[in-house]
Design an enzyme around this catalytic site. Structure first.
Site, mmCIF file in Angstrom:
data_model
loop_
_atom_site.group_PDB
_atom_site.id
_atom_site.type_symbol
_atom_site.label_atom_id
_atom_site.label_comp_id
_atom_site.label_asym_id
_atom_site.label_seq_id
_atom_site.Cartn_x
_atom_site.Cartn_y
_atom_site.Cartn_z
ATOM 1 N N GLU A 126 0.825 -1.200 0.000
ATOM 2 C CA GLU A 126 0.000 0.000 0.000
ATOM 3 C C GLU A 126 0.861 1.253 0.000
ATOM 4 O O GLU A 126 1.798 1.388 0.790
ATOM 5 C CB GLU A 126 -0.921 0.008 1.217
ATOM 6 C CG GLU A 126 -1.939 -1.118 1.233
ATOM 7 C CD GLU A 126 -2.840 -1.065 2.448
ATOM 8 O OE1 GLU A 126 -3.177 0.059 2.873
ATOM 9 O OE2 GLU A 126 -3.182 -2.125 2.981
ATOM 10 N N SER A 127 0.510 2.191 -0.879
ATOM 11 C CA SER A 127 1.317 3.397 -1.019
ATOM 12 C C SER A 127 1.331 4.229 0.256
ATOM 13 O O SER A 127 2.352 4.835 0.604
ATOM 14 C CB SER A 127 0.802 4.235 -2.189
ATOM 15 O OG SER A 127 -0.553 4.612 -1.977
#
Length: 401
Positions: free
Chosen positions: A166-167
């Site tokens: 996840e960024s």
């Protein structure tokens, strides 16, 4: 002269002899009693030593049992952490392996403990929870980067865990590194934003050089160019950039956990859930359980299955909802280039991995909200370089624009 008077000395001697004789008997009796008492005391001492030895044995046995129990609890807690990190930390606190429930204690343990899955560790550290954020901060402070070259510090930091998919989590973890490095080396860059941008650029350089699927490798000139003006509008010394480039070229960053198992690949997905999937050649509809993780979409026969029925790498693909009013909540995944000849995917057939034959994939979500959520998350995963968006956002700030 009185002839009947007794000689005093003679009487005293006689009395003394009598008394002395009685004393000898008493002394002998006392000696016998003392000897008897000493023997009993010795017996008591021997029995006491035996009791003490027995108690010591029992204590050792109890301690071994406690240690075995604690070892077993710690082992179970670590196994739980590798599946559900937050629950694992709670168990490690409960069994005393982590001494107290403070960010410092948890971070210190996670930094030095063995047997923890690096992917799970990365996911735990990247959580957007007040406690986890403090743990991440303390975790970064376990590293002493004073006087270290930038690439060496980043290499050490990234070897401690595996970056999540996840960024937002990546952003938090790289922010923690940048702040700590700048704190240890305040004269190196204008601010921590510079360290942040350079860290992302270095990771992208690592991917470009060492990923066999990338044909156009980043050159030194390209690397220098992408970092021009990032130090609050100024440029970084090219000797430093050249050193980073050569270091990464010579030795790849250790971004993978060799202890990862197949199922650990699917821990903490970006999204998961049931959908209908249309078949490739035979347009049959089958209900599958989907998991989106690390820029791949996996589908399983059921939730408890350990191996996916199919894998769809999302690079160079696009997703869009179907416009057919007869198919509500349907969306399609297809190639970005229609001339590419279909999607390069894989599926399991008779226990073997074979190439799939799909010009596109069509799925039906549970409702419109679920469909829109799948599309948003799939689009994010389809970004050619998932780090680029984060890099560009920080780059604008670092350049003062």
């Amino acid at each position: 002269m009185d002839t009947h008077r007794e000689d005093p000395s003679t009487v005293a001697d006689l009395v003394g002899d009598a008394v002395y004789g009685d004393d000898e008997e008493e002394i002998e009796a006392l000696r016998s009693e003392i000897a008897l008492t000493t023997g009993k005391i010795q017996e008591f001492e021997n029995e006491l030593q035996q009791i003490i030895a027995q108690l010591d044995d029992w204590n050792k046995e109890d301690e071994e049992i406690r240690q075995q129990s604690t070892t077993s609890k710690v082992k179970d807690a670590k196994a739980t952490f590798n599946d559900k990190p937050a629950k694992g930390v709670a168990m490690l606190l409960e069994c005393g392996e982590i001494p107290e429930n403070t960010p410092t204690a948890v971070a210190t343990y996670l930094h030095s403990a063995t047997g923890l899955n690096k992917s799970s560790l990365g996911n735990y550290l990247g959580e957007n929870d007040a406690f986890n954020l403090k743990v991440l901060e303390e975790f970064a402070h376990r590293y002493d980067f004073v006087g270290q070259y930038f690439d060496e510090a980043l290499r050490i930091y990234l070897s401690g865990f595996r970056l999540p998919g996840e960024s937002q989590k990546i952003d938090r973890m790289m922010e923690a590194f940048a702040k700590r490095y700048h704190e240890c080396n305040p004269q190196q860059f204008a601010n921590s934003d510079t360290a942040y941008v350079l860290a992302f650029a270095t990771i992208m350089l690592n991917t470009s050089i060492h990923n066999p699927n990338i044909k156009d490798k980043m050159t030194l000139e390209m690397f220098v160019g992408m970092n021009r003006g990032i130090d609050n509008g100024a440029s970084i010394n090219e000797d430093l950039l050249s050193r980073i480039y050569e270091s990464i070229k010579e030795k790849e960053f250790d971004l993978h956990d060799t202890n990862d198992t197949l199922m650990e690949t699917f821990v903490d997905p970006e999204k998961s859930g049931w959908m209908l999937k249309e078949g490739g050649r035979a347009k049959t509809l089958k209900r599958r359980f989907f998991i989106l993780k690390n820029n791949c979409l996996y589908y399983f026969e059921n939730e408890s299955a350990t191996k996916p029925k199919g894998t769809i790498p999302l690079e160079n693909l696009v997703v869009q909802p179907l416009k057919d009013p007869r198919k509500p909540n349907w969306f399609e995944i297809r190639s970005e280039d229609d001339s590419a000849g279909g999607i390069k995917a894989a599926k399991t057939k008779q226990g073997k991995l074979v190439q799939g034959h799909h010009s596109s994939y069509k799925m039906q979500a549970n409702n419109s909200d679920d469909m829109n959520d799948w599309i948003v998350k799939l689009k994010a995963a389809m970004t050619k370089n998932p780090l680029m968006t984060l890099y560009q956002d920080k780059l604008r700030k670092a350049q003062g624009s």
